[in-house]
Design an enzyme around this catalytic site. Structure first.
Site, PDB file in Angstrom:
ATOM      1  CG  ASP A 178      -1.716   1.253   1.389  1.00 42.22           C
ATOM      2  OD1 ASP A 178      -1.998   1.904   0.362  1.00 42.22           O
ATOM      3  OD2 ASP A 178      -2.057   1.610   2.541  1.00 42.22           O
TER       4      ASP A 178
ATOM      5  CB  THR B  69       3.369   9.880   4.701  1.00 41.48           C
ATOM      6  OG1 THR B  69       2.687  11.124   4.519  1.00 41.48           O
ATOM      7  CG2 THR B  69       4.425  10.043   5.783  1.00 41.48           C
TER       8      THR B  69
ATOM      9  CB  VAL C 238       5.678   2.027   0.920  1.00 43.71           C
ATOM     10  CG1 VAL C 238       5.191   0.796   0.150  1.00 43.71           C
ATOM     11  CG2 VAL C 238       5.966   3.176  -0.027  1.00 43.71           C
ATOM     12  CB  VAL C 239       1.830  -0.299   4.722  1.00 44.82           C
ATOM     13  CG1 VAL C 239       1.613  -1.480   5.668  1.00 44.82           C
ATOM     14  CG2 VAL C 239       1.801   1.006   5.502  1.00 44.82           C
TER      15      VAL C 239
ATOM     16  CG  ASP D  75      -6.006   6.317  -0.832  1.00 42.98           C
ATOM     17  OD1 ASP D  75      -6.555   6.645  -1.908  1.00 42.98           O
ATOM     18  OD2 ASP D  75      -5.560   7.166  -0.030  1.00 42.98           O
ATOM     19  NE  ARG D  76     -11.262   9.760  -1.172  1.00 41.59           N
ATOM     20  CZ  ARG D  76     -11.700  10.942  -1.567  1.00 41.59           C
ATOM     21  NH1 ARG D  76     -11.036  11.618  -2.493  1.00 41.59           N
ATOM     22  NH2 ARG D  76     -12.803  11.440  -1.054  1.00 41.59           N
TER      23      ARG D  76
END
Length: 259
Positions: A6, A10, A12-13, A110-111
């Site tokens: 993701d 800010t 990255v996961v 993301d949304r």
């Protein structure tokens, strides 16, 4: 296992899933210049430390709001995992939901994945509040259609603007206020009150207006890093679900696997 990546503005996961269960996650600052090789050195070490074999990853999905970061993550997938990455919103990982707005293609990944996960987990009309670099408010109807929303500066952006454009105000951390008072006795407390309680008031106002416009009862689902902080000081949220984005990505990957 599924590796979900993701990419936010800010951070990255990276999250490893076994089915719908997150087994581990790691976070790194977003930098579009970071190469696939650099990601690999960092990620492989963390996987090894926690006992996960590279070969166990048989599916990868990427959701990104930073287009320049996509190519290097696809290189990571191809070169080091030998797995072509799915991209959220692109076949075979297309969203599969109605996006009822003027410009559907402009909706951030993301949304969209938040909406997919929220509809899968919670019945009825929904308002999803995502606390990221920006704070987004999204309306999803009882059929799972995305109906629109709003975008506000994230609370840290608001604080950065306040400090960066004033000569004497100090840098403070966003934290739980020590009391519910909105009359501060020193500069630092006054700044925290203005930013924190001002943000709560903004959320209360926007959510009330959204509910009135929807015209039906709507649950409010909060996600993102600061959701828990606000939960302590407001009854706005019906649920706080910090993994909503990742879970939406897992749903898309699962559908793509079955297609």
């Amino acid at each position: 296992m599924l590796l979900a990546i993701d990419v936010g503005n800010t951070n990255v996961v990276f999250a490893l899933f076994e089915g719908r269960t997150i087994k581990s996650r790691w976070r790194i600052a977003t930098d579009p210049r970071r190469t696939g090789d650099e990601y690999a050195v960092w990620l492989m070490q963390l996987m090894d430390i926690e006992g996960f074999a590279r070969g166990a990853v048989d599916q990868i999905i990427i959701s990104t709001v930073v287009p320049r970061a996509l190519h290097n993550l696809q290189v990571l997938a191809d070169k080091y995992f030998k797995v072509p990455a799915l991209v959220a919103g692109q076949a075979p990982a297309d969203y599969g939901m109605e996006i009822d707005v003027d410009e559907p293609r402009s909706l951030g990944a993301d949304r969209a994945v938040n909406a997919i996960a929220a509809h899968a987990k919670y019945p009825g009309d929904l308002i999803v509040v995502d606390f990221g670099t920006a704070t987004t408010f999204d309306a999803i109807d009882f059929n799972g259609a995305y109906k629109g929303g709003s975008i506000a500066p994230g609370i840290n952006l608001s604080l950065d603007a306040l400090v960066g454009n004033t000569a004497k105000l100090p840098r403070i951390a966003i934290e739980s206020p020590r009391s519910d008072s909105v009359i501060g006795r020193n500069t630092e407390d006054q700044m925290l009150i203005g930013v924190f309680w001002g943000y709560v008031a903004m959320m209360e106002g926007l959510i009330a207006r959204m509910r009135a416009e929807i015209g039906r009862p709507a649950k409010v689902i909060a996600t993102g890093g600061l959701a828990i902080l606000f939960q302590k000081h407001t009854s706005l949220f019906d649920a706080v679900d910090p993994d909503l984005t990742l879970e939406g990505m897992a749903i898309l990957a699962e559908k793509a696997r079955k297609a």
